[in-house]
Design a protein around this motif. Structure first.
Motif, PDB file in Angstrom:
ATOM      1  N   GLU A  88       0.848  -1.193   0.000  1.00 24.78           N
ATOM      2  CA  GLU A  88       0.000   0.000   0.000  1.00 24.78           C
ATOM      3  C   GLU A  88       0.882   1.242   0.000  1.00 24.78           C
ATOM      4  O   GLU A  88       1.426   1.636   1.025  1.00 24.78           O
ATOM      5  N   HIS A  89       1.032   1.835  -1.161  1.00 27.49           N
ATOM      6  CA  HIS A  89       1.777   3.088  -1.276  1.00 27.49           C
ATOM      7  C   HIS A  89       0.894   4.304  -1.042  1.00 27.49           C
ATOM      8  O   HIS A  89       1.397   5.423  -0.898  1.00 27.49           O
ATOM      9  N   ALA A  90      -0.412   4.104  -1.064  1.00 29.30           N
ATOM     10  CA  ALA A  90      -1.368   5.195  -0.841  1.00 29.30           C
ATOM     11  C   ALA A  90      -2.700   4.566  -0.469  1.00 29.30           C
ATOM     12  O   ALA A  90      -2.891   3.345  -0.576  1.00 29.30           O
ATOM     13  N   ARG A  91      -3.602   5.414   0.017  1.00 33.43           N
ATOM     14  CA  ARG A  91      -4.966   4.981   0.309  1.00 33.43           C
ATOM     15  C   ARG A  91      -5.932   5.943  -0.398  1.00 33.43           C
ATOM     16  O   ARG A  91      -5.759   7.157  -0.342  1.00 33.43           O
ATOM     17  N   PHE A  92      -6.913   5.368  -1.079  1.00 34.84           N
ATOM     18  CA  PHE A  92      -7.905   6.225  -1.722  1.00 34.84           C
ATOM     19  C   PHE A  92      -9.241   5.498  -1.770  1.00 34.84           C
ATOM     20  O   PHE A  92      -9.319   4.269  -1.598  1.00 34.84           O
ATOM     21  N   ALA A  93     -10.274   6.285  -2.002  1.00 35.93           N
ATOM     22  CA  ALA A  93     -11.641   5.760  -2.037  1.00 35.93           C
ATOM     23  C   ALA A  93     -12.245   6.014  -3.412  1.00 35.93           C
ATOM     24  O   ALA A  93     -11.775   6.848  -4.192  1.00 35.93           O
ATOM     25  N   LEU A  94     -13.305   5.284  -3.703  1.00 38.79           N
ATOM     26  CA  LEU A  94     -14.059   5.464  -4.940  1.00 38.79           C
ATOM     27  C   LEU A  94     -15.539   5.570  -4.605  1.00 38.79           C
ATOM     28  O   LEU A  94     -16.001   5.021  -3.601  1.00 38.79           O
ATOM     29  N   HIS A  95     -16.265   6.279  -5.468  1.00 41.31           N
ATOM     30  CA  HIS A  95     -17.725   6.322  -5.351  1.00 41.31           C
ATOM     31  C   HIS A  95     -18.290   5.505  -6.509  1.00 41.31           C
ATOM     32  O   HIS A  95     -18.431   5.999  -7.627  1.00 41.31           O
ATOM     33  N   ALA A  96     -18.575   4.259  -6.241  1.00 44.47           N
ATOM     34  CA  ALA A  96     -19.041   3.330  -7.267  1.00 44.47           C
ATOM     35  C   ALA A  96     -19.500   2.063  -6.550  1.00 44.47           C
ATOM     36  O   ALA A  96     -19.323   1.925  -5.327  1.00 44.47           O
ATOM     37  N   PRO A  97     -20.092   1.115  -7.292  1.00 47.53           N
ATOM     38  CA  PRO A  97     -20.420  -0.173  -6.668  1.00 47.53           C
ATOM     39  C   PRO A  97     -19.135  -0.918  -6.308  1.00 47.53           C
ATOM     40  O   PRO A  97     -18.333  -1.249  -7.180  1.00 47.53           O
ATOM     41  N   SER A  98     -18.945  -1.176  -5.042  1.00 49.60           N
ATOM     42  CA  SER A  98     -17.716  -1.842  -4.604  1.00 49.60           C
ATOM     43  C   SER A  98     -17.597  -3.246  -5.177  1.00 49.60           C
ATOM     44  O   SER A  98     -16.493  -3.741  -5.412  1.00 49.60           O
ATOM     45  N   ARG A  99     -18.750  -3.883  -5.437  1.00 49.25           N
ATOM     46  CA  ARG A  99     -18.726  -5.249  -5.949  1.00 49.25           C
ATOM     47  C   ARG A  99     -18.125  -5.312  -7.348  1.00 49.25           C
ATOM     48  O   ARG A  99     -17.514  -6.312  -7.728  1.00 49.25           O
ATOM     49  N   VAL A 100     -18.279  -4.238  -8.117  1.00 48.14           N
ATOM     50  CA  VAL A 100     -17.714  -4.219  -9.468  1.00 48.14           C
ATOM     51  C   VAL A 100     -16.190  -4.251  -9.393  1.00 48.14           C
ATOM     52  O   VAL A 100     -15.537  -5.041 -10.088  1.00 48.14           O
ATOM     53  N   PHE A 101     -15.613  -3.407  -8.553  1.00 49.99           N
ATOM     54  CA  PHE A 101     -14.164  -3.428  -8.396  1.00 49.99           C
ATOM     55  C   PHE A 101     -13.709  -4.773  -7.848  1.00 49.99           C
ATOM     56  O   PHE A 101     -12.677  -5.316  -8.262  1.00 49.99           O
ATOM     57  N   SER A 102     -14.476  -5.335  -6.932  1.00 45.73           N
ATOM     58  CA  SER A 102     -14.133  -6.632  -6.359  1.00 45.73           C
ATOM     59  C   SER A 102     -14.087  -7.719  -7.425  1.00 45.73           C
ATOM     60  O   SER A 102     -13.181  -8.558  -7.451  1.00 45.73           O
ATOM     61  N   VAL A 103     -15.084  -7.699  -8.355  1.00 44.05           N
ATOM     62  CA  VAL A 103     -15.123  -8.699  -9.428  1.00 44.05           C
ATOM     63  C   VAL A 103     -13.917  -8.530 -10.349  1.00 44.05           C
ATOM     64  O   VAL A 103     -13.282  -9.519 -10.750  1.00 44.05           O
TER      65      VAL A 103
END
Length: 448
Positions: A334-349
């Motif tokens: 982990e060189h950085a931490r960031f968040a997204l506003h989207a369906p988390s399940r899509v990134f997980s898939v």
């Protein structure tokens, strides 16, 4: 499929509410037509005027000089021509030049245009005859007057008629296309998921004079009805498939957990249960991917703010089941931490499929997941791919040239389709013998 009606209707060539619509094109066409006709007629009149001045008048002067020379032979006392449009001067061989106007004295035989001041030119023809030199002077104003009455006045009348007819034609054409433009505007305002089919109901255009407009409205109404039914079938399928397919998978997962939780389990049974658990998880991810992709515009999952690092850690932990029994480690940097506003399940898939590919094609070494400020990379130390294999990697059912691997070769295809759907570009880099690097780029990361 839920935006199919928008894609079919708005991509079918119907006029859109832009400056380049049918009205604008009609107006431009008629203006261009009027401009071309006007220029053509002006050039025609100008050409006629030049022909009148430089050809017809010159020829008339030459013939007049020849005729006067003939008269002199018959009657030496014949007077020089002197009419309303033309005046003649004769310089006899024996000292007659004194009677000439000054502006004619130095003229040689031939045709001349003499500047007589503001808006005044004389056309002069000089000819040597038996008794001396003849000068015929034609008043340029007469030429201009002829051009005005026999050229520009008719031109003005003709252009006025053309402009009037063109304007009436334009108004008539605009009235003819107005129903189509109005129909296109109505369709443009449709909500793709809930189209208002009443705006193209068959009876709404019953008063329109053109049969084509009514036929187009009826065709759009039928198309909208079919697409609406298709959307309903899509919703029913994804809802039923989500429920009916996940239920047996849940049972399988619970059963394998029970087998693995038992004490003194047979090693063969435990290994088989581990494989069943891994296969069930793969099937669950595949079903999730297909259900997301089956929905054209709405993935059926809520947008949320989630920490990318948390999902990465969770998926990396689950992926350890894929390398059980192999000399492969999975680590997260982990060189950085960031968040997204989207369906988390899509990134997980997407991450699951990339990790699964990395684990399947790495027999020994490390699979590393790197989180940077705007991207997530999955790096493996496997065999890598040749340029030819890399070029085919995104194709469906491609397994990197290895038919002995598990899976059907859809993982990267699913990743690519999801990346295009959500605007998260994915890049692959690979070299034979040095492993593969897959990078998911996020345009709008939110640092935390």
């Amino acid at each position: 499929m839920s935006s199919a009606i928008s894609r079919l209707l708005h991509g079918s060539g119907l006029p859109q509410k832009t400056d380049g619509g049918l009205r604008h094109k009609l107006r431009s066409t008629f203006l261009l037509q009027i401009g071309v006709i006007s220029v053509a007629m002006l050039l025609s009149v100008l050409g006629a005027w030049l022909v009148l001045r430089d050809v017809l008048i010159q020829r008339a002067l030459v013939e007049e000089a020849q005729y006067y020379a003939q008269r002199l032979r018959e009657d030496p006392a014949a007077p020089v021509p002197d009419v309303y449009n033309m005046r003649g001067y004769l310089a006899r061989a024996a000292g007659g030049a004194e009677s000439l106007p000054l502006h004619l004295l130095d003229l040689e035989p031939g045709y001349h245009v003499i500047d007589m001041g503001v808006d005044a030119n004389d056309l002069v023809y000089v000819s040597d005859i038996d008794v001396g030199r003849l000068y015929l002077v034609f008043d340029q104003k007469q030429v201009d007057r002829l051009a005005l009455w026999f050229g520009f006045v008719p031109l003005t009348v003709v252009l006025g008629v053309i402009y009037s007819v063109s304007w009436l034609s334009f108004r008539s054409s605009r009235r003819m296309v107005s129903p189509i433009i109005r129909l296109a505007d109505m369709v443009q305002d449709w909500d793709p998921r809930h189209p208002d089919l009443t705006v193209v109901a068959p009876g709404r255009f019953a008063r329109e004079g053109d049969e084509e407009v009514r036929a187009l409205a009826a065709a759009l109404h039928n198309l909208g009805t079919r697409v609406e039914k298709q959307i309903e079938r899509e919703h029913n399928f994804t809802r039923d498939a989500s429920h009916e397919l996940r239920t047996p998978l849940t049972v399988i997962k619970l059963a394998t957990d029970a087998l693995l939780a038992g004490e003194g389990s047979d090693p063969f049974v435990e290994k088989s249960a581990q494989r069943i658990r891994g296969a069930a998880r793969d099937i669950e991810a595949l079903i999730e991917s297909f259900l997301i992709l089956a929905r054209e515009s709405d993935v059926g999952l809520p947008d949320e703010d989630f920490i990318v690092n948390d999902v990465v850690i969770e998926e990396a932990e689950r992926a350890k089941l894929l390398v059980a029994g192999k000399q492969v480690e999975i680590e997260v940097l982990e060189h950085a931490r960031f968040a997204l506003h989207a369906p988390s399940r899509v990134f997980s898939v997407m991450l699951t499929n990339l990790l699964r590919n990395a684990c399947l094609y790495t027999e020994k070494g490390v699979v590393t997941v790197v989180v940077d400020s705007d991207r997530v990379s999955v790096i493996d130390s496997g065999k890598g791919m040749s340029p030819e294999q890399l070029a085919r990697a995104w194709e469906a059912f491609d397994r990197g040239g290895r038919v002995d691997r598990e899976g059907v070769g859809l993982g990267l295809t699913i990743v690519r389709r999801l990346s295009e759907r959500f605007g998260w570009p994915v890049h692959l880099d690979s070299e034979p013998g040095r492993g593969t690097r897959a990078v998911i780029q996020f345009p709008d990361p939110q640092p935390v």
